[in-house]
Scaffold this motif. Structure first.
Motif, PDB file in Angstrom:
ATOM      1  N   PHE A 235     -13.406  37.656 -36.590  1.00  0.00           N
ATOM      2  CA  PHE A 235     -14.800  37.784 -37.209  1.00  0.00           C
ATOM      3  C   PHE A 235     -14.887  36.787 -38.395  1.00  0.00           C
ATOM      4  O   PHE A 235     -14.427  37.118 -39.246  1.00  0.00           O
ATOM      5  N   ARG A 236     -15.909  35.764 -38.479  1.00  0.00           N
ATOM      6  CA  ARG A 236     -15.917  34.783 -39.359  1.00  0.00           C
ATOM      7  C   ARG A 236     -17.253  34.664 -39.945  1.00  0.00           C
ATOM      8  O   ARG A 236     -18.215  34.517 -39.132  1.00  0.00           O
ATOM      9  N   TRP A 237     -17.387  34.659 -41.365  1.00  0.00           N
ATOM     10  CA  TRP A 237     -18.598  34.486 -42.027  1.00  0.00           C
ATOM     11  C   TRP A 237     -18.566  33.015 -42.776  1.00  0.00           C
ATOM     12  O   TRP A 237     -17.518  32.882 -43.549  1.00  0.00           O
ATOM     13  N   TYR A 238     -19.521  32.384 -42.493  1.00  0.00           N
ATOM     14  CA  TYR A 238     -19.522  30.973 -43.097  1.00  0.00           C
ATOM     15  C   TYR A 238     -20.558  30.902 -44.602  1.00  0.00           C
ATOM     16  O   TYR A 238     -21.474  31.664 -44.339  1.00  0.00           O
ATOM     17  N   ASP A 239     -19.961  30.247 -45.555  1.00  0.00           N
ATOM     18  CA  ASP A 239     -20.763  30.107 -46.694  1.00  0.00           C
ATOM     19  C   ASP A 239     -20.787  28.607 -46.754  1.00  0.00           C
ATOM     20  O   ASP A 239     -19.970  27.948 -47.446  1.00  0.00           O
ATOM     21  N   PHE A 240     -21.647  27.809 -46.238  1.00  0.00           N
ATOM     22  CA  PHE A 240     -21.819  26.360 -45.967  1.00  0.00           C
ATOM     23  C   PHE A 240     -20.533  26.070 -45.217  1.00  0.00           C
ATOM     24  O   PHE A 240     -20.255  26.192 -44.156  1.00  0.00           O
ATOM     25  N   GLU A 241     -19.746  25.157 -45.942  1.00  0.00           N
ATOM     26  CA  GLU A 241     -18.460  24.919 -45.495  1.00  0.00           C
ATOM     27  C   GLU A 241     -17.392  25.558 -45.323  1.00  0.00           C
ATOM     28  O   GLU A 241     -16.393  25.397 -45.002  1.00  0.00           O
ATOM     29  N   ASP A 242     -17.582  26.613 -46.496  1.00  0.00           N
ATOM     30  CA  ASP A 242     -16.438  27.717 -46.629  1.00  0.00           C
ATOM     31  C   ASP A 242     -16.617  28.745 -45.568  1.00  0.00           C
ATOM     32  O   ASP A 242     -17.659  29.095 -45.133  1.00  0.00           O
ATOM     33  N   TYR A 243     -15.707  29.714 -45.464  1.00  0.00           N
ATOM     34  CA  TYR A 243     -15.695  30.946 -44.566  1.00  0.00           C
ATOM     35  C   TYR A 243     -14.544  31.715 -44.870  1.00  0.00           C
ATOM     36  O   TYR A 243     -13.771  31.368 -45.662  1.00  0.00           O
ATOM     37  N   TYR A 244     -14.742  33.010 -44.484  1.00  0.00           N
ATOM     38  CA  TYR A 244     -14.110  34.261 -44.477  1.00  0.00           C
ATOM     39  C   TYR A 244     -13.969  34.803 -43.179  1.00  0.00           C
ATOM     40  O   TYR A 244     -14.896  34.846 -42.396  1.00  0.00           O
ATOM     41  N   TYR A 245     -12.581  35.618 -42.888  1.00  0.00           N
ATOM     42  CA  TYR A 245     -12.526  36.101 -41.672  1.00  0.00           C
ATOM     43  C   TYR A 245     -11.788  37.246 -41.867  1.00  0.00           C
ATOM     44  O   TYR A 245     -10.800  37.511 -42.625  1.00  0.00           O
ATOM     45  N   VAL A 246     -12.001  38.303 -40.856  1.00  0.00           N
ATOM     46  CA  VAL A 246     -10.811  39.422 -40.427  1.00  0.00           C
ATOM     47  C   VAL A 246     -10.750  39.374 -39.095  1.00  0.00           C
ATOM     48  O   VAL A 246     -11.724  38.960 -38.374  1.00  0.00           O
ATOM     49  N   GLY A 247      -9.787  39.903 -38.699  1.00  0.00           N
ATOM     50  CA  GLY A 247      -9.397  40.034 -37.137  1.00  0.00           C
ATOM     51  C   GLY A 247      -8.162  41.108 -36.947  1.00  0.00           C
ATOM     52  O   GLY A 247      -7.801  41.637 -38.051  1.00  0.00           O
ATOM     53  N   ALA A 248      -7.626  40.991 -35.903  1.00  0.00           N
ATOM     54  CA  ALA A 248      -6.657  41.502 -35.363  1.00  0.00           C
ATOM     55  C   ALA A 248      -5.852  40.997 -34.203  1.00  0.00           C
ATOM     56  O   ALA A 248      -6.698  40.360 -33.166  1.00  0.00           O
ATOM     57  N   THR A 249      -4.634  41.240 -33.795  1.00  0.00           N
ATOM     58  CA  THR A 249      -4.123  40.727 -32.603  1.00  0.00           C
ATOM     59  C   THR A 249      -3.242  41.939 -31.915  1.00  0.00           C
ATOM     60  O   THR A 249      -2.652  42.807 -32.899  1.00  0.00           O
ATOM     61  N   TYR A 250      -2.991  41.888 -30.735  1.00  0.00           N
ATOM     62  CA  TYR A 250      -2.411  43.106 -29.968  1.00  0.00           C
ATOM     63  C   TYR A 250      -1.464  42.630 -29.015  1.00  0.00           C
ATOM     64  O   TYR A 250      -1.815  41.589 -28.302  1.00  0.00           O
ATOM     65  N   ARG A 251      -0.179  42.647 -29.403  1.00  0.00           N
ATOM     66  CA  ARG A 251       1.065  42.002 -28.494  1.00  0.00           C
ATOM     67  C   ARG A 251       1.551  42.940 -27.784  1.00  0.00           C
ATOM     68  O   ARG A 251       1.995  44.134 -28.295  1.00  0.00           O
TER      69      ARG A 251
END
Length: 314
Positions: A235-251
């Motif tokens: 899940f990614r949030w943009y601030d013009f060309e900058d961004y922040y993300y959180v997420g998860a992976t399940y292997r």
């Protein structure tokens, strides 16, 4: 004594299944906005030179557990091609390996109005593998000196992109392994594995600053037929060309879908030209009694932005 024996067995299993594959250990590094580490087809995708440094410490709390450092860099040459390299150093108990991967990719524009592109990639792999007996306990007459080998190999791949959808198909280590300095009877010499990486970036509209990116990574090993799958979400949030993300992976192993190897939360950000990503892989298999997880840290920088105006760089 019993705990040391169990740990030794676990490390031996890891050595047989992973260390002997003579390649960069592939966990969740590619999710740190660095798909080039899994496929040469991504070399030069981006209007800048991308540099990523990754540190991976597996099985925190277990002595001599696997530990890996890598440096990846790629960039555009001309408007339709890219080059890149990956350098890595990996240790797993008394087994050591270091290597390099040099990659070339060529990108074709199928439809410039629909942002539809097709890329082809090729990598040359160099790996030096060594068993260090200096710290061995006891005497083993079958091991009289350090064992080492050098291997050369190749990866090939193809990448299709349309708008925010991507699909990459790859074959890795297509040549057999040199076994002259090891046991050719018990040691498998087929390193070939095939993998698919695909995903889509959803957003409400072109002006939205929020994006959801589900993706799947599937890998199949020819030597023993085992396969593994990652189910990912960011899940990614943009601030013009900058961004922040959180997420998860399940292997999980594909014959044990409901019994995952690990679940890993992800966080990261890109601020100006600098990048940081972190993941902690929470172990859910038998090793849980000895270690809770694995740290994966990625730092990076993007240089010389705007080196190409071709649409297929984005």
């Amino acid at each position: 004594m019993r705990n040391r024996l169990i740990c030794s067995i676990l490390l031996l299993v890891a050595f047989v299944s992973r260390g002997q594959e003579l390649t960069l250990p592939q966990l969740s590094q590619y999710l740190a906005d660095n798909p080039f580490v899994v496929s040469p087809t991504y070399a030069g995708v981006g209007d800048h030179i991308k540099i990523r440094i990754n540190g991976l410490t597996q099985w925190v709390g277990i002595e001599d557990a696997p530990d890996t450092q890598s440096l990846a860099a790629d960039g555009r040459i001309g408007n339709k091609s890219g080059i890149g390299m990956v350098l890595y150093n990996d240790s797993n108990g008394e087994t050591k390996q270091r290597g390099a991967r040099l990659s070339f990719a060529h990108h074709l524009t199928l439809d410039r109005y629909e942002d539809e592109f097709l890329s082809f990639g090729l990598s040359y792999n160099f790996n030096q593998f060594r068993i260090d007996i200096e710290n061995f306990d006891g005497f083993d007459p079958s091991v009289t000196d350090d064992r080492s080998t050098t291997n050369h190999n190749f990866d090939i791949g193809v990448l299709y992109r349309k708008n925010k959808y991507y699909l990459s198909l790859n074959a890795s280590n297509i040549l057999d392994k040199d076994l002259t300095k090891f046991n050719p009877i018990s040691e498998p010499n087929q390193l070939r594995n095939y993998y698919l990486y695909t995903g889509y970036r959803f957003s409400k509209n072109k002006n939205s600053n929020f994006e959801i990116e589900p993706s799947v990574f599937f890998q199949w090993f020819e030597s023993d037929g085992r396969s593994v799958t990652d189910l990912n979400a960011k899940f990614r949030w943009y601030d013009f060309e900058d961004y922040y993300y959180v997420g998860a992976t399940y292997r999980f192993l594909n014959d044990q879908i409901g019994d995952p190897l690990y679940i890993a939360p992800l966080v990261g950000l890109k601020k100006s030209n600098f990048y940081f990503g972190y993941s902690y892989q929470i172990i859910l298999n038998e090793i849980l009694g000895f270690s809770t997880g694995t740290h994966v840290v990625t730092i990076g920088v993007d240089l010389f932005q705007g080196i190409s105006n071709c649409r297929c760089t984005y």
